[in-house]
Design an enzyme around this catalytic site. Structure first.
Site, PDB file in Angstrom:
ATOM      1  N   GLU A  41       0.835  -1.206   0.000  1.00 31.38           N
ATOM      2  CA  GLU A  41       0.000   0.000   0.000  1.00 31.38           C
ATOM      3  C   GLU A  41       0.866   1.252   0.000  1.00 31.38           C
ATOM      4  OE1 GLU A  41      -2.985  -0.288  -0.731  1.00 31.38           O
ATOM      5  OE2 GLU A  41      -3.264  -2.414  -0.314  1.00 31.38           O
TER       6      GLU A  41
ATOM      7  N   HIS B  54     -13.378  -7.422  -5.178  1.00 32.31           N
ATOM      8  CA  HIS B  54     -13.259  -6.578  -6.360  1.00 32.31           C
ATOM      9  C   HIS B  54     -14.472  -6.655  -7.292  1.00 32.31           C
ATOM     10  CE1 HIS B  54      -9.346  -7.044  -4.633  1.00 32.31           C
ATOM     11  NE2 HIS B  54      -8.862  -6.082  -5.368  1.00 32.31           N
TER      12      HIS B  54
ATOM     13  N   ARG C 173      -5.290  -5.943 -13.938  1.00 30.18           N
ATOM     14  CA  ARG C 173      -4.124  -5.172 -13.522  1.00 30.18           C
ATOM     15  C   ARG C 173      -3.200  -5.978 -12.607  1.00 30.18           C
ATOM     16  NH1 ARG C 173      -7.427  -0.733 -10.174  1.00 30.18           N
ATOM     17  NH2 ARG C 173      -7.962  -0.342 -12.328  1.00 30.18           N
TER      18      ARG C 173
HETATM   19 ZN    ZN Z   1      -2.508  -2.577  -4.759  1.00 29.29          ZN
END
Ligand code: ZN
Ligand code: NAG
Ligand code: NAG
Ligand code: NAG
Ligand code: NAG
Ligand code: NAG
Length: 616
Positions: A377, A506, A515
């Site tokens: 992150e 997601h 991605r």
């Molecule tokens: Zn990420």
């Protein structure tokens, strides 16, 4: 791990423009266009900031009130702004501009995604998106086997913990099925409506469907084929890994009969979605007598806290000469799960588009997984910081895979024994070839086990968007992909009354997934280039670039351009090639691949494409 919040992606722009209202165009000079852009960028920062802040407030405090504010800011203010400005931009003859950069910025401003929907549709779409995310984030499962407390358990940390640690088949099945019953199963109708709205927007914008729109971000007519080719290149390696892990699981669960056609039951791999297998590392370690490379015990022993993990991660980026996490980051991030309210725990990194405010939201617990996620992150935040002076529409990755690859780049160095030893987290490390195999196995369990999962999600979703997979086949197609690509199968019979796609964050949250597949491949290309810059002489898997200002400079060059340059050029500048390639990944894992082939000699490798009979 693969977390990057993209609720905002429903509003951020794509890259290719296929439509324009030609009739409305009037001739205005490029100089005028630049003036208009300056004002646009100032206003856009304000709208993006306000919507993002409201979104943050909701995600870190799931109340109806906060939701109402967030939906209102997105669907009234920001959507209106985006749409109004796109119309204004289209009054310029921007397709004929000679300044390529200016043209690129206009192409992004005018490609507005779902903001092109009517107010009513847009609001409905936002609400469905939030509602599904909320179902996912607040789902709980009760009636745990042998548990008379009456307690109900959320995904994190409880259900994830059961799947990660338990060897009791009843308990594993309870968590696996329970999670799907409590989350995805409640949303297929919402999802169907949501898909129709996304497609409606895509068509207004000149795309065939929403999958076509998402793929346009990769600016390549061969993108789909390129991904398939990459997968086929890696597949033989994954098959070897799969065969070895399957054999070990059969030894571990002798009473369970595995299907003849080679699939692994999906609840045995230590992860709710069987997307990363590190939690069963202890079952498959090549040299079981050597200590694992897991630093969890050491972190606990040394009284690490979430904050201390964050500080160490910051230290890594600083050692490369990159930008430290700014003061507001430390004040405003949410780094542990609050006790007093519901939040979206799913880890994410946030850019508030005001060039000051950047935050991480995650429910850290002190273990190696979260140690790596924190670096991931923070990698996103570093990218945000590096491109923050770009115009707002260039503040994104060169393509979405780049953002995830950069996020993972720290982990490739940080996971090495060299690095962990240097920060005192691997005090007893002894260097030898078997230890290397243990290390590579652990890396493969996270990075290679992930690849077919990373590949299949959007294969499924693209087919849903294109209409090839109708509502009546949502779940069966989902499992056909899972069986075919991952070689796993559902431990409990599935039907169209289930919606297992919705039990993966997601999908309800609507974050595109290919991605992560792209990122898991190109990060090794990045790493190879950085290691070269750092003068590394070790094998690729043992390269640690911490402390190398040369590597930092290369990385910074890549990041500062944001999305202002087409990604093949950015890739070329760093690596010397403008094509995605699986070769560095295969080179990284070479010793493990050779070892697995030897171990698997004379054993069954692979599985049937179809799910085992009776599982669907
Ligand atoms: Zn990420
Ligand atoms: C959560 O949001 C509510 C508004 O719905 C607010 O009253 C409350 O103070 C917030 N809680 C925290 C801890 O921020
Ligand atoms: C939409 O945006 C334009 C320009 O930004 C503004 O003038 C107008 O008042 C807005 N309309 C609504 C309904 O918010
Ligand atoms: C852009 O250029 C093309 C070809 O030179 C020309 O036909 C067209 O009219 C121009 N468009 C505008 C809006 O000026
Ligand atoms: C639950 O109880 C049964 C019967 O007493 C036992 O066989 C099983 O191992 C227990 N499961 C757990 C998770 O403790
Ligand atoms: C960790 O905390 C325990 C209990 O507070 C203390 O006894 C121990 O010395 C600490 N260890 C380190 C490495 O700081």
């Amino acid at each position: 791990m693969e977390f990057f919040n993209q609720i905002r992606s429903i509003l951020t722009v794509g890259l290719i423009l296929f439509f324009v209202a030609e009739s409305a165009i009037i001739q205005i000079s490029e100089a005028e266009a630049k003036k208009w852009l300056n004002k646009y960028n100032v206003d856009a920062e304000k709208y993006f900031f306000e919507a993002t802040e409201a979104d943050w407030n909701y995600n870190t405090n799931l109340t109806d009130y906060n939701l109402a504010i967030s939906v209102s800011l997105f669907s009234n203010d920001l959507a209106n702004f985006t749409e109004t400005k796109a119309k204004e931009a289209n009054k310029f003859a921007w397709k004929n501009f000679t300044d390529e950069l200016l043209k690129r910025e206009f192409s992004k401003i005018t490609d507005i995604g779902p903001a092109s929907l009517s107010d009513k549709d847009f609001q409905r779409m936002s609400t469905l998106n939030s509602d599904m995310t909320k179902i996912y984030s607040t789902a709980k499962v009760c009636n745990k086997p042998n548990d008379s407390s009456g307690k109900c358990y959320p995904l994190d940390p409880d259900l994830s913990g059961v799947i990660a640690k338990s060897n009791d088949l009843d308990e594993l099945t309870w968590a696996w099925k329970g999670w799907r019953d409590a989350s995805g199963k409640l949303m297929p109708d919402m999802y169907e409506e949501f898909v129709s709205l996304l497609n409606k927007a895509a068509k207004i914008n000149g795309y065939e469907d929403n999958g076509d729109y998402w793929r346009s971000w990769y600016e390549s007519p061969t993108f789909r084929k390129d991904c398939e080719d990459l997968w086929l290149e890696i597949k033989p390696f994954y098959e070897q890994l799969h065969a070895y892990v399957r054999r070990k699981l059969q030894q571990k669960y002798p009473k369970l009969s595995f299907p003849k056609d080679g699939h692994i039951p999906a609840h045995l791999l230590g992860n709710m979605w069987a997307q990363a297998w590190n939690n069963i590392e202890y079952m498959v370690r090549p040299a079981p007598d050597l200590p694992s490379m897991d630093i969890t015990d050491e972190l606990v022993k040394q009284n690490y806290t979430a904050l201390k993990i964050f500080q160490l991660s910051d230290q890594f980026f600083k050692s490369l000469g990159l930008i430290p996490m700014p003061e507001p980051f430390w004040q405003k991030s949410m780094i542990v799960k609050p006790a007093d309210r519901d939040v979206v725990c799913h880890a994410s990194a946030w850019d508030f588009y005001n060039r000051k405010d950047f935050r991480i939201k995650q429910c850290t617990t002190v273990n190696m997984g979260w140690f790596m996620t924190t670096h991931h992150e923070m990698g996103h935040i570093e990218y945000y910081l590096q491109y923050k002076e770009q115009p707002i529409n260039f503040r994104s990755g060169a393509n979405p895979g780049f953002h995830e690859a950069i996020a993972d780049i720290a982990s490739l160095s940080v996971a090495t024994p060299e690095y962990l030893k240097s920060v005192g987290l691997l005090p007893n490390f002894v260097d030898n070839p078997s230890g290397d195999l243990n290390f590579l196995m652990n890396q493969a369990l996270s990075k290679v086990a992930f690849l077919p999962f990373g590949y299949m999600i959007d294969q499924w979703r693209w087919d849903v968007f294109s209409g090839q997979t109708p509502r009546s086949q949502y779940n069966s197609k989902w499992w056909q992909n899972r069986c075919k690509y991952q070689g796993i199968y559902p431990p409990v019979k599935r039907s169209e009354f289930d919606f297992d796609a919705g039990s993966k964050f997601h999908v309800p949250n609507n974050t595109p997934y290919i991605r992560y597949f792209v990122a898991h491949i190109i990060q090794y290309q990045f790493q190879e280039a950085l290691c070269k810059a750092a003068g590394n002489t070790r094998p690729l898997h043992r390269c640690n670039v911490a402390g190398s200002k040369e590597a930092g400079k290369k990385l910074s060059e890549l990041m500062t351009s944001g999305a202002s340059i087409p990604w093949p050029k950015v890739l070329q500048k760093l690596t010397g090639t403008d094509k995605m390639s699986a070769k560095p990944l295969m080179a990284y894992f070479k010793p493990l691949i050779d070892w697995l082939k030897k171990e698997n000699q004379g054993q069954k490798v692979g599985w049937d494409e179809k799910c085992p009979p009776g599982s669907l």
